[in-house]
Every structure is written in structure tokens, then in C-alpha cells.
Design a protein around this motif. Structure first.
Motif, mmCIF file in Angstrom:
data_model
loop_
_atom_site.group_PDB
_atom_site.id
_atom_site.type_symbol
_atom_site.label_atom_id
_atom_site.label_comp_id
_atom_site.label_asym_id
_atom_site.label_seq_id
_atom_site.Cartn_x
_atom_site.Cartn_y
_atom_site.Cartn_z
ATOM 1 N N THR A 114 -5.789 4.766 0.121
ATOM 2 C CA THR A 114 -4.560 4.028 0.428
ATOM 3 C C THR A 114 -4.178 4.242 1.893
ATOM 4 O O THR A 114 -3.789 3.291 2.589
ATOM 5 C CB THR A 114 -3.426 4.488 -0.502
ATOM 6 O OG1 THR A 114 -3.916 4.547 -1.831
ATOM 7 C CG2 THR A 114 -2.239 3.554 -0.479
ATOM 8 N N ASN A 115 -4.307 5.490 2.341
ATOM 9 C CA ASN A 115 -4.009 5.773 3.760
ATOM 10 C C ASN A 115 -4.934 4.990 4.694
ATOM 11 O O ASN A 115 -4.496 4.463 5.724
ATOM 12 C CB ASN A 115 -4.143 7.271 4.031
ATOM 13 C CG ASN A 115 -2.905 8.026 3.562
ATOM 14 O OD1 ASN A 115 -1.781 7.509 3.678
ATOM 15 N ND2 ASN A 115 -3.082 9.220 3.034
ATOM 16 N N VAL A 126 1.890 1.912 -3.467
ATOM 17 C CA VAL A 126 0.754 2.482 -4.205
ATOM 18 C C VAL A 126 0.593 3.945 -3.823
ATOM 19 O O VAL A 126 0.359 4.822 -4.683
ATOM 20 C CB VAL A 126 -0.530 1.676 -3.924
ATOM 21 C CG1 VAL A 126 -1.745 2.372 -4.529
ATOM 22 C CG2 VAL A 126 -0.409 0.266 -4.498
ATOM 23 N N LEU A 127 0.758 4.190 -2.527
ATOM 24 C CA LEU A 127 0.598 5.554 -2.039
ATOM 25 C C LEU A 127 1.626 6.497 -2.683
ATOM 26 O O LEU A 127 1.262 7.592 -3.160
ATOM 27 C CB LEU A 127 0.768 5.564 -0.511
ATOM 28 C CG LEU A 127 0.507 6.916 0.163
ATOM 29 C CD1 LEU A 127 -0.957 7.328 0.033
ATOM 30 C CD2 LEU A 127 0.901 6.874 1.631
ATOM 31 N N VAL A 169 -6.335 2.108 4.080
ATOM 32 C CA VAL A 169 -5.902 0.698 4.068
ATOM 33 C C VAL A 169 -4.712 0.515 5.001
ATOM 34 O O VAL A 169 -4.679 -0.424 5.811
ATOM 35 C CB VAL A 169 -5.539 0.258 2.629
ATOM 36 C CG1 VAL A 169 -4.956 -1.148 2.613
ATOM 37 C CG2 VAL A 169 -6.765 0.289 1.740
ATOM 38 N N ILE A 170 -3.726 1.455 4.893
ATOM 39 C CA ILE A 170 -2.522 1.339 5.744
ATOM 40 C C ILE A 170 -2.915 1.414 7.231
ATOM 41 O O ILE A 170 -2.458 0.600 8.051
ATOM 42 C CB ILE A 170 -1.508 2.451 5.368
ATOM 43 C CG1 ILE A 170 -0.932 2.158 3.955
ATOM 44 C CG2 ILE A 170 -0.374 2.545 6.364
ATOM 45 C CD1 ILE A 170 -0.225 3.334 3.317
ATOM 46 N N THR A 191 -7.290 11.644 -7.728
ATOM 47 C CA THR A 191 -6.007 11.257 -7.111
ATOM 48 C C THR A 191 -6.044 11.476 -5.604
ATOM 49 O O THR A 191 -5.518 10.646 -4.849
ATOM 50 C CB THR A 191 -4.837 12.039 -7.736
ATOM 51 O OG1 THR A 191 -5.172 13.408 -7.765
ATOM 52 C CG2 THR A 191 -4.502 11.561 -9.144
ATOM 53 N N ARG A 239 0.672 7.146 -6.227
ATOM 54 C CA ARG A 239 -0.499 8.017 -6.375
ATOM 55 C C ARG A 239 -0.163 9.450 -6.003
ATOM 56 O O ARG A 239 -0.683 10.396 -6.628
ATOM 57 C CB ARG A 239 -1.646 7.491 -5.502
ATOM 58 C CG ARG A 239 -2.278 6.319 -6.192
ATOM 59 C CD ARG A 239 -3.329 5.660 -5.393
ATOM 60 N NE ARG A 239 -3.876 4.529 -6.139
ATOM 61 C CZ ARG A 239 -4.687 3.640 -5.618
ATOM 62 N NH1 ARG A 239 -5.026 3.702 -4.344
ATOM 63 N NH2 ARG A 239 -5.161 2.650 -6.345
ATOM 64 N N GLN A 240 0.724 9.583 -5.014
ATOM 65 C CA GLN A 240 1.123 10.945 -4.634
ATOM 66 C C GLN A 240 1.880 11.629 -5.788
ATOM 67 O O GLN A 240 1.678 12.809 -6.066
ATOM 68 C CB GLN A 240 2.013 10.904 -3.387
ATOM 69 C CG GLN A 240 1.162 10.969 -2.128
ATOM 70 C CD GLN A 240 1.936 10.741 -0.870
ATOM 71 O OE1 GLN A 240 3.077 10.291 -0.916
ATOM 72 N NE2 GLN A 240 1.329 11.004 0.266
ATOM 73 N N GLU A 298 0.833 -1.203 0.000
ATOM 74 C CA GLU A 298 0.000 0.000 0.000
ATOM 75 C C GLU A 298 0.867 1.252 0.000
ATOM 76 O O GLU A 298 0.512 2.265 -0.602
ATOM 77 C CB GLU A 298 -0.937 -0.005 1.226
ATOM 78 C CG GLU A 298 -2.087 -0.959 1.094
ATOM 79 C CD GLU A 298 -2.950 -0.740 -0.141
ATOM 80 O OE1 GLU A 298 -3.273 0.412 -0.483
ATOM 81 O OE2 GLU A 298 -3.289 -1.748 -0.810
ATOM 82 N N ASN A 299 2.017 1.160 0.706
ATOM 83 C CA ASN A 299 2.934 2.314 0.719
ATOM 84 C C ASN A 299 3.424 2.626 -0.692
ATOM 85 O O ASN A 299 3.512 3.793 -1.078
ATOM 86 C CB ASN A 299 4.136 2.050 1.628
ATOM 87 C CG ASN A 299 3.783 2.325 3.088
ATOM 88 O OD1 ASN A 299 2.928 3.174 3.374
ATOM 89 N ND2 ASN A 299 4.399 1.601 4.004
ATOM 90 N N LEU A 353 -7.920 8.602 -4.087
ATOM 91 C CA LEU A 353 -7.094 7.385 -4.104
ATOM 92 C C LEU A 353 -6.065 7.408 -2.986
ATOM 93 O O LEU A 353 -5.834 6.401 -2.323
ATOM 94 C CB LEU A 353 -6.389 7.248 -5.471
ATOM 95 C CG LEU A 353 -7.279 6.776 -6.620
ATOM 96 C CD1 LEU A 353 -6.543 6.927 -7.948
ATOM 97 C CD2 LEU A 353 -7.708 5.327 -6.440
ATOM 98 N N ILE A 354 -5.469 8.559 -2.773
ATOM 99 C CA ILE A 354 -4.461 8.687 -1.699
ATOM 100 C C ILE A 354 -5.117 8.423 -0.346
ATOM 101 O O ILE A 354 -4.580 7.684 0.485
ATOM 102 C CB ILE A 354 -3.801 10.083 -1.756
ATOM 103 C CG1 ILE A 354 -2.873 10.159 -2.988
ATOM 104 C CG2 ILE A 354 -3.007 10.380 -0.498
ATOM 105 C CD1 ILE A 354 -2.461 11.551 -3.374
#
Lengths: 897, 108
Positions: free
Chosen positions: B84-85, A99-100, B87-88, B77, A103-104, A96-97, B80-81
Motif C-alpha cells: 500500500t505504501n 486501505v493502509l 502504491v501511495i 499484513t 491493514r495497519q 490507498e490511505n 500488504l502495508i
């Protein structure tokens, strides 16, 4: 588990319930990521197992005590599950990191793109707005300038119109006055305000009647339709009739519609008056010109008559350009061009190409003034292509107001041709005399030279001056002097008398040359007035005559003294000439033989044979050489006859010339030689060894039967073979022997193996030994080389067999020697050991015998002592023998000798 | 449009360069053509003004379209970020609770 108190399991119980909710949520969040879904499924299973394990350990603690629970925990199954769970969650977090981060990055990029686009668009809008602003400002400024310019131009036009002396008005198509100039205001005496807006056609600024009004209205209408109008009108203005020139000019819009009319009125009254007076004057002048022209016409008619009917060709050409302006009848008739053709040409066109340039050159202005009336003789081209010579007379005139030239042409072609013919004739005769090989000279009655052709100097070497200085005695041969002097004297007596004369004349080199020719008295001929000499140098023919005489004498001597029989016969066989030898052989005089044929001296058969050869010779185109048998006193003799035809100038044979040489003796020798040769060839043919003969250059000529048998092929098969070029001979080094023989020495080679297949024959290889004999003639020159071959194949084969046998014997000897050496060694060893073994008992015998002699000497009788001594001696002897044997065995096989 | 196209990151650099150069040349050719004095004089001021304003409006419309496009993309975007956060964070929470289960159960 440690305490067994359930109060500590409170959080465990809560966590157990919560953990699955979190995992479920995690699964929902990562529903689009299949790899994460797999991990979460594994996590769910592992978490379940981990909770079960914990529950199991708690149950065991409660039921079976701490030790049992500890044992379960000690299995480390729980830790294992936990480690896996940690690893799985770490994987999920790492994924996930990543992916993050991605995406960033995308987000940053998108924001950056937006910012840049925003900036660019903003800039574009600003630029466009700035452009628009600038355009507007520029437009306003330009417009202002344009308006100012238009105003200024308008003012300028107004000033210009005001300054015009004519009455000018701007009128609308509805005939309203829009503008008038100051002249109009002054002419009408009205103010601008009064005039503007008033009707142009009805205006009170001039007075006119109904007709004038109608004409002005019609003109205005025409101008309104777009056609400019200009006409004069007589109007009554301010008490007097004025002629006014009206101009109505329609001014059109861009679409072609009439915008307004500019009306202009000009007072042309004074101009009209001047015009009228001028017309009057012109009429008077015209009358005068007419009268003068008639006079000129009469005069021209007279001159034209002279020009036209002149018998000489005449024409007038324009200057410059040389164009024909007029031609007379004579020119038309003489040149063949008609008048029209003449007038379409220039003077250059009747010139041939080669004179065109010269004509142009001479007719330039610079030359024209310098030249007189006669312009020389020119070539002219007639219509039919013939070129004539014309003598030209020219005169400058003014013709039809143009600078021109009157030309008179006089055809002098015939005259020139006659002159040329005369010159050519003179040239021809002069050339004939000057290039003649004969001396042609003309003297006066005192024999002083008037003319002497160049050939005289060529033949005698004396120039005219040198010749004049010499006296008769110096010039003529003393023997001929009196004869020449007599002729010179006699010829003067009779006019036209001719004398033939041959005499010797001295040349410059001091030699006398023969001259032959005629002297003619031409003193009375008006054109010549002299004595003509025509002499020819005949020195060479005189010399040739003498040489011929000598040659004939020589030939006659040769024929007469020749040992061969020489004769000349007519084609019918009659003897025309014979030599002394012929007479001697037949014991007859020449007179008895000449005119007779062979049939008068020989038998019919012999005479026929001779006649046949004569006939063959007569038809042959070359000399024939044949043997002839002639019966003589000492028997039949053999002659070799060479016969040829004698031909006249046309190449036709008229006699047969023959030389017959007696070769009877030579024939005999040749027969002997032939017999010897035959014998020699027969010997070679029957020779038991192969024999081959070669020419001095090494080419094969013949071989004998033995050779054919040996190689098993025909001798004709090797035609053209050259031993000196045989590659096998060269390669095997045998060419040394070959060359030695061809140099003149007898040569014998070592045996060699010859392979006929290398020169294209199929015979088997053979061992040969060759001997070469050069055959020389009496001058020592090699005429033939004979090769005798010795077939040593069987010897060679025997040698080969012996060699092989020797080699096998040698091998056997070596083997036997080896075996013998081994046997000897064994024998040596045996002998050595036997000797040693034999010596031991002998030493015992000697020892014990010595003991007997020393210790029992008193107990032994003499016999016993003697026997003991004998034993001892024999034993020692035996010992020595064995020692020798040992020594012998050590010596080995080398010591045997 | 050309400049906006230049900033769309999905298009390969060389294609962008080529398109950019091509359109640039077309505009330059047009500009040279209309720079002819007789043409320049034949086009009226009003027409020029209208064309300029029309160009500005077109640029503004293009800009608006691109703004909407970029805003949507940015929102996406961000979402999506955030996702993702989430999920983490959820993974961290799960790990924490699992640790609790392990410690509370008293395993050594």
C-alpha cells in the motif's frame, strides 16, 4: 512556450517518457483493485491528452509564434486536464490511505492476539510445570512417610508376635522359616540365625515320629492350597507328652495366591485335662437329670389327665402375648376350634371386637397382680360366630418354662339370657303401665296408695303426696260421692270382685273430670295384695257427646225451619227424612211421606226425572246441582236442587241428601234480564258506528258488524287484545282517556290516527275518535266498558285538502301583494316626477301672470285683469292640487286608509 | 486451545463466550470427577506424572501451531502495508512528474 528556447523542454521530454512508466507500475501494483484500475486508466488517458496539449502548444510557439500559442493555452484545456489528473491521483491516494489504515489495524490486532496467546500459553505451561513439581514433591514426601509407617508397623507386629505366649512362625510355601517369635526361640533354645532359613517340617526344634510328620506335612500342604488348618497333636517335647494345638493360617496375596503361612503352636495340655474332668462330671449330671425328669414326667402326666379330661373348658395362655399354649378337650368341643387352630391364636382372637380393647387394658401387668382368681364374665367368640358369655377363673402358673395363665371358662350364656329376658319383661310391663293413658293404681284395703302410675298425675294434676292429703269429699263430685263410697265398701266383701265405675273426679285446677273404669279386689292375690284401679279419662268424649247432641238439635232446627225443601232418600228412592217445608208444600204429614217414593206423589214423567238425578248423584263423587220442574198447586215451579250422597265409614253411599230451593221468581227475573241483554246486544250489533266491549281489566270481549266492516277483519281475530296494554294507545297518550273510562267516567278522545299493523293486522290506517262508556252494576262496580269509534278519516282528509288549498292561496296572495307593492312604487315614482314636472310650467304661468298684473296693469282692461286673476288663481289651485298630489304620493300605501 | 480460540478475532464474541463457558464446564466436571478420593488413590503417581507431561507437551504443540499461524498472518499484513505504501509513493511520484510536464511545457 514563453522563451521559445528548446533547452527548457529538456525535463519535459524526460518526464514525458518517465510518467507512463510510473503509471504502468501503479497499474501493476493495484491489479487486484478494480476501482483503482479504472482510475489509473482514466489517469493514463488524461496524462496522454495533457502531454499532447503541451506538445501542441510547443509546436504552435515554434511555428506560429507566441500569440498563437498563448491563445491555445488561453483555452485552459491544459489546466482542465491537469485538474482532473490531480483529482484522480488524490482519489487513488485517499483510497490507498484508507486501505493502509485498515491493514495497519489488522496488523496491530494480529500482533496483539499473538502477544496475548503467547502470554497465556506461557502461563499455562508454567502452571502445568508447577503442578508437576508440586506433585512430585508431594509424592516423595508421602512415600517417605509411608515407608516410615510400614517400618513402625512391622516393628509393632514383631513386638506383638514376640509377646504372644504361643509359638508363632512365618513360613514360606517352600516350608522355610522366615520369622519366629521370642516364645519359639525360648521353647527351642535356638538362636534366630539358626532357625531362619531352616525347614519348618524338618526342623530340630521338636521331636516327632513318622505319623506326626505325615500329619503335619498334610496339614501344611492343605494350608499351602489356601485352606486354614487347625488340629490338635500330641507331641513328645522335653521328655513329656504335650497336647499342642496347631494352626496353619495361609496369608494370601491380592491375586489369591498364598504368600506365606503363619504357623502357630499352642500348648493346650492343661486345658485338655480340665476338659476331660468336665466331661466326666457332665455324664454324672446327665444321669441325675434323667432320673428327675422321669419323676416330673409322671407328675405332669397326672396333672395333664386332670386338665385334658376336665368337663369345663380350660386352656393355658402365655404371658405376655396371650398366645394359647394348651387347651383341653372340653374347650375344643365347646368353642369349635381344633387344637391346631387354638394354638395358632391368642386369647384376643376369641374376643368380640368390642371387648378386645378392654381385655388388653385389664390384662396389663399393673392389673394382673391386683386381680383375683375370678376375672368376671366375658364375651367369647365361638368358631361358628356365636358369642357366648363365659365366667373366667384364672391362675398364674409356669408352663414349659414360660410365665403363663391357666384359664377355666364357665359358659353362663343361658343364665344371662334368662336374666335379661326377665329384666326386659319387667321393663316392658313397667313401660306399658307408665306410658299408659289410663290411670293404674293399687291401694291397700284402707285405700292407701301403694302404686300410682304417672298417668294419674298427668290426668288429675295431683302428685302422690297431694293426693294422699285430700279427703273423698274433696276429690269426688257431690252427686257421685255416695255411689263411689258404696262401691268401695262393697268390693271389700268379695275377693276378686270387679266393679264398673263412672264418676267425676276433681283435678288440681278445680274442675271435675269424668273417669270411667274398673275396680278389682286383688287383696287375696299373693303377688298383688291390693285393690286395683284401672280408670280412663272420658271427659273429652263426654264433652263431645254433649256437643253432638247440641249440634244435632241445631241441625234439626235448621232443617225444620228452612224455606228450602230438605230431604234424605234411600238409594232406592224412599224418603227417609223430610223437613216441615216439604210437608207444607204437599199438604201431607211426615208419616204419609216417609217410606214412600216420588212415584207416589208425582206423575210418572216427573218422578222419572227426579229418579234419574238421584241415580246420577248416587254414582257421582261430588254434589250435583240441577234445576228441577215440580208441578204444584199454583202451577209448575222451578227448583234448584243440590244433591249429594251420604256415605258410611267405608265410603259406601247409603242415602241421597237433597236441598231444593224454589227459584221460580228469580228465573222469571233472569229471563227478563236475558231478553233485555239480547235487545241491548242487538242494538249494539245494529249500531251504525263501530262498537267494541271490554271487560273491566281491558280485555276485548265483543265487537259489532260496523266495526268488522271498518277494519275489514273478523271480530274473532282480535281475541285476547287488551286496550289498556295497547302500546299504540300508551305511546299516543290515549291511555289517559282509556284509564279514565276504566275508572268509571265517560271519556272522549281527540281524533287520532290508528295503525292496526302495529298490533298485527293489515288494515289501512284510519283517523278515529273514541268515546268510552263504563257500564256499572247496581253496586256501582264496572262490569263492562263500551267503546264507540267515530271514523273521522274523511273529515281529516278534507281538512288536509283545505289546509293545502289555504297554503297555496296564501302563497298566491303574497305573490300578488309583492307585485302590487312594486306597481305602487313605480306609480309613486311616476307621480312624484310628474308632479315636479307639472309644477315647473305652473310656476312660469303664475310668474308671468304676476308680471302682467304688476307691469302691464295700466295696459290691461278690467276683463283682462279678471282673466289674469282667474288664470293666476286657477294656476295656484292647480299648484296646490299638484302639491297635494306630491304629498299623497309620499304617504305611500299606508296612507290610503 | 480454548484460550487460543478465544483470541481468534474472526469468531463472534458471543460464540467465543459460549464455547469458552462450555469447555470450562466440561473441564470443571472432569476435575470434580477425578477429585474423588477413591479415584485419586487408584491412579498411580507415574500415570499422573505422565498425564501432566503429556498435557504440557500438548499445550506446547498447540502453542507452536498458533505461533506459526500468527507469524504467517503478521508477515502477510506487513507485506500488504508495504504494498500500500508503494502504491501511495508511486501515485505521489506520478503527480510530481505530471506537474513537471505542466511547468516545463510553460503553460500558465
Amino acid at each position: 512556450v514563453i522563451t521559445g528556447d528548446s533547452i527548457y523542454l529538456e525535463h519535459f521530454t524526460i518526464a514525458k517518457d518517465v510518467v507512463f512508466n510510473h503509471i504502468k507500475k501503479l497499474k501493476e501494483l493495484t491489479i487486484e483493485n478494480p476501482s483503482q484500475q479504472l482510475r489509473i486508466d482514466s489517469l493514463l488517458s488524461l496524462t496522454d491528452k495533457r502531454i499532447d496539449f503541451s506538445l501542441q502548444s510547443v509546436a504552435l510557439r515554434n511555428e506560429k509564434g507566441i500569440e498563437v500559442a498563448r491563445e491555445l493555452v488561453a483555452t485552459r484545456q491544459g489546466k482542465l486536464y491537469m485538474d482532473k489528473i490531480r483529482a484522480l491521483i488524490a482519489d487513488i491516494q485517499r483510497d490507498e490511505n484508507n486501505v493502509l489504515i485498515q491493514r495497519q489495524r489488522e496488523n496491530d490486532k494480529s500482533i496483539g492476539s499473538f502477544n496475548r496467546s503467547f502470554f497465556v500459553f506461557l502461563t499455562c505451561i508454567f502452571i502445568l510445570l508447577a503442578v508437576i513439581l508440586f506433585s512430585i514433591r508431594s509424592y516423595i514426601s508421602n512415600r517417605k512417610k509411608s515407608e516410615e509407617l510400614v517400618l513402625r508397623q512391622k516393628q509393632d507386629i514383631q513386638d506383638f508376635i514376640d509377646s504372644m505366649s504361643t509359638l508363632t512362625a512365618k513360613v514360606s510355601t517352600e516350608s522355610k522359616l522366615l520369622m519366629v517369635n521370642k516364645t519359639a526361640l525360648l521353647a527351642t533354645g535356638l538362636s534366630m540365625e539358626e532357625l531362619l532359613g531352616s525347614n519348618f517340617l524338618e526342623g530340630g526344634w521338636w521331636t516327632f515320629d513318622a505319623k506326626v510328620h505325615h500329619r503335619v506335612s498334610e496339614a501344611f500342604k492343605k494350608a499351602c492350597s489356601g485352606i486354614p488348618v487347625n488340629y490338635d497333636e500330641n507331641i513328645f517335647v522335653f521328655g513329656e507328652v504335650l497336647t499342642i494345638n496347631f494352626s496353619l493360617i495361609p496369608i494370601l496375596k491380592s491375586e489369591g495366591i498364598v504368600d506365606y503361612i503363619v504357623a502357630e503352636g499352642r500348648d493346650i495340655t492343661p486345658q485338655k485335662k480340665v476338659e476331660e474332668s468336665l466331661a466326666k462330671l457332665n455324664a454324672e449330671l446327665e444321669q441325675r437329670v434323667k432320673e428327675r425328669t422321669e419323676k416330673v414326667y409322671e407328675s405332669e402326666k397326672k396333672y395333664r389327665h386332670l386338665f385334658e379330661n376336665n368337663p369345663m373348658p380350660m386352656w393355658v395362655i402365655e404371658l405376655p402375648g396371650f398366645r394359647f399354649l394348651d387347651v383341653n378337650k372340653a374347650a375344643i368341643m365347646h368353642y369349635g376350634y381344633n387344637r391346631k387352630e387354638f394354638l395358632s391364636m391368642t386369647a384376643l382372637d376369641i374376643r368380640p371386637v368390642e371387648e378386645k380393647k378392654l381385655f388388653e387394658e385389664l390384662n396389663r401387668p399393673a392389673h394382673l397382680s391386683a386381680s383375683g382368681l375370678n376375672r368376671g364374665v366375658w364375651k367369647h367368640l365361638k368358631k361358628d360366630g356365636t358369642i357366648i358369655h363365659a365366667e373366667i377363673f384364672a391362675h398364674e402358673i409356669i408352663f414349659e418354662d414360660k410365665t403363663a395363665r391357666l384359664i377355666l371358662s364357665n359358659d353362663v350364656t343361658e343364665k344371662i339370657k334368662a336374666e335379661e329376658k326377665l329384666v326386659q319383661s319387667e321393663k316392658k310391663f313397667r313401660n306399658l303401665i307408665e306410658n299408659s293413658t289410663d290411670i293404674i293404681s293399687l291401694t291397700d284395703k284402707n285405700y292407701k296408695t301403694i302404686y300410682r302410675s304417672p298417668s294419674a298425675e298427668r290426668i288429675t294434676g295431683f302428685t302422690n303426696e297431694e293426693r294422699e292429703k285430700l279427703s273423698e269429699t274433696e276429690l269426688f263430685h257431690p252427686d257421685d260421692l255416695s255411689k263411689v263410697q258404696m262401691v268401695m265398701k262393697e268390693i271389700l266383701k268379695v275377693p276378686h270382685k270387679q266393679f264398673h265405675l263412672t264418676y267425676r273426679h276433681r283435678n288440681k285446677a278445680g274442675h271435675y273430670i269424668w273417669l270411667d273404669g274398673m275396680m278389682t279386689n286383688m287383696l287375696h292375690d299373693e303377688n298383688i295384695k291390693g285393690i286395683l284401679f284401672n280408670l280412663r279419662d272420658i271427659t273429652e268424649s263426654k264433652q263431645a257427646e254433649e256437643a253432638l247432641q247440641k249440634s244435632q238439635q241445631l241441625l234439626s232446627a235448621i232443617i225444620e225451619n228452612s224455606t228450602a225443601v230438605i230431604y234424605v232418600k234411600s238409594l232406592q228412592g224412599q224418603y227417609l227424612l223430610i223437613n216441615r217445608r216439604f210437608c207444607e208444600l204437599f199438604h201431607l204429614d211426615a208419616e204419609d211421606i216417609l217410606g214412600k217414593t216420588d212415584y207416589d206423589f208425582f206423575s210418572k214423567e216427573d218422578a222419572n226425572a227426579f229418579r234419574q238425578m238421584d241415580v246420577r248423584t248416587a254414582v257421582a263423587d261430588h254434589a250435583l246441582t240441577e234445576e228441577e220442574k215440580v208441578p204444584q198447586d199454583d202451577g209448575v215451579r222451578t227448583y234448584i236442587s243440590v244433591k249429594s250422597t251420604l256415605r258410611d265409614n267405608t265410603g259406601k253411599p247409603y242415602a241421597i241428601f237433597g236441598i231444593s230451593t224454589d227459584i221460580t221468581e228469580r228465573k222469571k227475573v233472569e229471563d227478563l234480564l236475558l231478553a233485555s241483554e239480547t235487545r241491548f246486544r242487538s242494538i249494539i250489533e245494529q249500531f251504525p258506528y263501530p262498537v267494541v266491549t271490554y271487560t273491566p281489566d281491558g280485555t276485548y270481549t265483543n265487537a259489532n258488524e260496523a266495526w268488522e266492516k271498518m277494519w275489514q277483519y273478523k271480530r274473532e281475530d282480535v281475541k285476547g287484545y287488551n286496550i289498556r296494554k295497547d302500546p299504540q294507545m300508551i305511546a299516543s297518550g290515549l291511555s289517559i282517556h282509556v284509564e279514565k273510562a276504566f275508572a268509571g267516567e265517560v271519556a272522549t278522545s281527540e281524533p287520532y290516527l290508528y295503525d292496526p299493523s302495529l298490533i298485527g293486522h293489515n288494515s289501512p290506517k284510519r283517523w278515529m275518535q273514541m268515546t268510552l262508556y263504563p257500564l256499572k252494576n247496581t253496586d256501582g262496580e264496572i262490569v263492562e266498558v263500551i267503546l264507540i269509534l267515530l271514523d273521522v278519516t274523511s273529515n281529516k282528509e278534507a281538512e288536509e285538502k283545505i289546509k293545502i288549498l289555504n297554503e297555496s292561496l296564501e302563497k298566491k296572495v303574497t305573490e300578488r301583494t309583492t307585485q302590487l307593492e312594486m306597481a305602487n312604487k313605480e306609480m309613486e315614482a311616476f307621480t312624484y316626477s310628474v308632479s315636479h314636472d307639472l309644477r315647473a310650467p305652473l310656476r312660469g304661468i303664475v310668474g308671468f301672470t304676476t308680471i302682467l298684473e304688476e307691469d302691464y296693469t295700466d295696459k290691461l282692461d278690467e276683463e283682462a285683469k279678471r282673466i289674469t286673476t282667474v288664470i293666476k288663481d286657477n294656476t295656484l289651485k292647480m299648484g296646490n292640487l299638484i302639491d297635494d298630489l306630491l304629498a299623497f304620493s309620499k304617504m305611500g300605501p299606508a296612507g290610503y286608509y | 486451545m480454548l484460550i487460543s480460540f478465544n483470541f481468534i478475532s474472526d469468531t463472534p464474541t458471543f460464540v467465543r463466550l459460549a464455547v469458552h463457558a462450555a469447555i470450562g464446564f466440561i473441564i470443571l466436571s472432569g476435575a470434580i470427577y477425578f477429585a474423588q478420593p477413591q479415584l485419586e488413590n487408584s491412579i498411580s503417581f507415574e500415570r499422573k506424572l505422565f498425564t501432566s507431561f503429556a498435557a504440557t507437551i500438548i499445550v506446547l504443540i498447540v502453542f507452536s501451531v498458533f505461533s506459526i499461524f500468527y507469524s504467517n498472518r503478521n508477515v502477510k499484513t506487513f507485506e500488504l502495508i508495504k504494498h500500500t505504501n508503494d502504491v501511495i509513493n508511486e501515485a505521489k511520484e506520478t503527480l510530481s512528474i505530471t506537474k513537471d510536464i505542466e511547468s516545463e511545457a510553460g503553460d500558465m
